[in-house]
Write a protein that holds these residues in place. Structure first.
Motif, PDB file in Angstrom:
ATOM      1  N   PHE A   1       0.825  -1.210   0.000  1.00  0.00           N
ATOM      2  CA  PHE A   1       0.000   0.000   0.000  1.00  0.00           C
ATOM      3  C   PHE A   1       0.861   1.264   0.000  1.00  0.00           C
ATOM      4  N   LEU A   2       1.765   1.372   0.961  1.00  0.00           N
ATOM      5  CA  LEU A   2       2.572   2.584   1.070  1.00  0.00           C
ATOM      6  C   LEU A   2       3.586   2.701  -0.056  1.00  0.00           C
ATOM      7  N   GLY A   3       4.229   1.590  -0.403  1.00  0.00           N
ATOM      8  CA  GLY A   3       5.234   1.640  -1.461  1.00  0.00           C
ATOM      9  C   GLY A   3       4.637   1.789  -2.842  1.00  0.00           C
ATOM     10  N   GLY A   4       3.421   1.240  -3.039  1.00  0.00           N
ATOM     11  CA  GLY A   4       2.810   1.302  -4.358  1.00  0.00           C
ATOM     12  C   GLY A   4       2.004   2.557  -4.623  1.00  0.00           C
ATOM     13  N   TRP A   5       1.381   3.119  -3.584  1.00  0.00           N
ATOM     14  CA  TRP A   5       0.497   4.265  -3.769  1.00  0.00           C
ATOM     15  C   TRP A   5       1.047   5.571  -3.193  1.00  0.00           C
ATOM     16  N   PHE A   6       2.099   5.492  -2.359  1.00  0.00           N
ATOM     17  CA  PHE A   6       2.615   6.707  -1.724  1.00  0.00           C
ATOM     18  C   PHE A   6       4.126   6.830  -1.891  1.00  0.00           C
ATOM     19  N   SER A   7       4.597   6.442  -3.082  1.00  0.00           N
ATOM     20  CA  SER A   7       5.993   6.676  -3.436  1.00  0.00           C
ATOM     21  C   SER A   7       6.151   8.146  -3.821  1.00  0.00           C
ATOM     22  N   GLN A   8       7.351   8.533  -4.226  1.00  0.00           N
ATOM     23  CA  GLN A   8       7.584   9.926  -4.609  1.00  0.00           C
ATOM     24  C   GLN A   8       6.796  10.330  -5.859  1.00  0.00           C
ATOM     25  N   ASP A   9       6.259   9.344  -6.598  1.00  0.00           N
ATOM     26  CA  ASP A   9       5.468   9.658  -7.792  1.00  0.00           C
ATOM     27  C   ASP A   9       3.996   9.947  -7.475  1.00  0.00           C
ATOM     28  N   MET A  10       3.599   9.769  -6.225  1.00  0.00           N
ATOM     29  CA  MET A  10       2.194   9.920  -5.866  1.00  0.00           C
ATOM     30  C   MET A  10       1.606  11.275  -6.290  1.00  0.00           C
ATOM     31  N   PRO A  11       2.286  12.418  -6.084  1.00  0.00           N
ATOM     32  CA  PRO A  11       1.674  13.700  -6.484  1.00  0.00           C
ATOM     33  C   PRO A  11       1.430  13.807  -7.983  1.00  0.00           C
ATOM     34  N   ASP A  12       2.189  13.055  -8.807  1.00  0.00           N
ATOM     35  CA  ASP A  12       1.986  13.099 -10.257  1.00  0.00           C
ATOM     36  C   ASP A  12       0.847  12.193 -10.699  1.00  0.00           C
ATOM     37  N   GLU A  13       0.480  11.230  -9.855  1.00  0.00           N
ATOM     38  CA  GLU A  13      -0.524  10.241 -10.241  1.00  0.00           C
ATOM     39  C   GLU A  13      -1.905  10.527  -9.644  1.00  0.00           C
ATOM     40  N   PHE A  14      -1.923  11.208  -8.501  1.00  0.00           N
ATOM     41  CA  PHE A  14      -3.197  11.445  -7.815  1.00  0.00           C
ATOM     42  C   PHE A  14      -3.303  12.900  -7.381  1.00  0.00           C
ATOM     43  N   THR A  15      -4.541  13.374  -7.306  1.00  0.00           N
ATOM     44  CA  THR A  15      -4.771  14.755  -6.888  1.00  0.00           C
ATOM     45  C   THR A  15      -4.372  14.975  -5.438  1.00  0.00           C
ATOM     46  N   ASN A  16      -4.682  13.984  -4.594  1.00  0.00           N
ATOM     47  CA  ASN A  16      -4.353  14.105  -3.175  1.00  0.00           C
ATOM     48  C   ASN A  16      -4.297  12.710  -2.551  1.00  0.00           C
ATOM     49  N   HIS A  17      -4.036  12.663  -1.252  1.00  0.00           N
ATOM     50  CA  HIS A  17      -3.919  11.387  -0.546  1.00  0.00           C
ATOM     51  C   HIS A  17      -5.226  10.608  -0.573  1.00  0.00           C
ATOM     52  N   ASP A  18      -6.343  11.308  -0.438  1.00  0.00           N
ATOM     53  CA  ASP A  18      -7.635  10.615  -0.431  1.00  0.00           C
ATOM     54  C   ASP A  18      -7.876   9.884  -1.740  1.00  0.00           C
ATOM     55  N   ASP A  19      -7.515  10.513  -2.848  1.00  0.00           N
ATOM     56  CA  ASP A  19      -7.697   9.855  -4.146  1.00  0.00           C
ATOM     57  C   ASP A  19      -6.841   8.596  -4.243  1.00  0.00           C
ATOM     58  N   ALA A  20      -5.637   8.664  -3.702  1.00  0.00           N
ATOM     59  CA  ALA A  20      -4.761   7.491  -3.733  1.00  0.00           C
ATOM     60  C   ALA A  20      -5.343   6.360  -2.893  1.00  0.00           C
ATOM     61  N   VAL A  21      -5.879   6.692  -1.724  1.00  0.00           N
ATOM     62  CA  VAL A  21      -6.492   5.672  -0.865  1.00  0.00           C
ATOM     63  C   VAL A  21      -7.676   5.031  -1.579  1.00  0.00           C
ATOM     64  N   GLU A  22      -8.500   5.837  -2.227  1.00  0.00           N
ATOM     65  CA  GLU A  22      -9.663   5.297  -2.933  1.00  0.00           C
ATOM     66  C   GLU A  22      -9.244   4.445  -4.119  1.00  0.00           C
TER      67      GLU A  22
END
Length: 232
Positions: free
Chosen positions: A133-154
């Motif tokens: 979860f953390l490594g796949g959705w909250f890596s350093q690329d997360m801001p380029d892939e999702f609008t915010n943390h909530d979108d990544a969690v969803e």
């Protein structure tokens, strides 16, 4: 020809697990004392796969007594020991040493008590879905892939099997049971692959608590209500 996956696992599968436990740690075991990496392997394996310890002891000793010869080296039919900072002869002696420690642990029933993980390998062995979860959705690329943390969690929730989502929630509650302080949670999240800060105004522990609550609540389902209306 290189070993097939089944031959590799039969000969070296658990040996490889032991050596992975040393990632980032020196081969500093002595005949009198197991080092931090081996202690972490023993702790995790005793509590999850105790039957694998005897296999590890056998594979370590077999490799130390019969290292691959020239023909097997040329054919690629062997497991390459990672560089642990020891010369060739020293590696064989070290493998025997850790095999002796594992054997002693089995014969004496010496089980390391539960503890906060002390190595990178142990963090991921103990919290595998949290690492995904953390490594796949909250890596350093997360801001380029999702609008915010909530979108990544969803996105994680919608693209992951519900049984794995439930496993993540359980792992997070196990993490909370450790009673870490905020710096401790930050270290845990970093070890498990998180490369971005939690969203303001949360600290790491507060954000992980919110994630566990959110993913532990089934998503709202919409459909016909009892009288033909809409249920939410």
């Amino acid at each position: 020809m290189p070993l097939s996956p089944i031959d590799h696992d039969r000969r070296y599968g658990e040996l490889e697990q032991v050596l992975r436990a040393y990632t980032g740690h020196p081969a500093d075991d002595t005949t009198a004392l197991a080092g931090p990496a081996l202690t972490a392997y023993l702790r995790q394996t005793w509590h999850t796969r105790p039957w694998a310890l005897a296999i590890a002891e056998q594979q370590l000793r077999e490799y130390a007594e019969h290292p691959p010869g020239r023909l097997r080296l040329r054919l690629g039919e062997f497991y390459a020991i990672p560089d642990v900072g020891l010369p060739g002869g020293g590696i064989q002696q070290w493998l025997r040493c850790i095999a002796d420690h594992i054997r002693r642990s089995i014969e004496e029933g010496d089980v390391p008590p539960p503890s906060v993980p002390t190595t990178h390998w142990e963090w991921h062995a103990r919290f595998p879905e949290t690492g995904q979860f953390l490594g796949g959705w909250f890596s350093q690329d997360m801001p380029d892939e999702f609008t915010n943390h909530d979108d990544a969690v969803e996105d994680y929730r919608s693209s992951t099997d519900p049984q794995l989502v439930a496993r993540l929630v359980g792992e997070l509650h196990e993490l909370f049971a450790m009673g870490l302080d905020e710096p401790g949670y930050a270290v845990a999240a970093a070890e498990l692959g998180m490369e971005v800060d939690p969203p303001a105004p949360y600290g790491t522990d507060g954000w992980l608590t919110m994630v566990a609550e959110r993913l532990g609540t089934p998503p709202a389902e919409y459909g016909p209500g009892p009288q033909g209306g809409t249920a939410s």
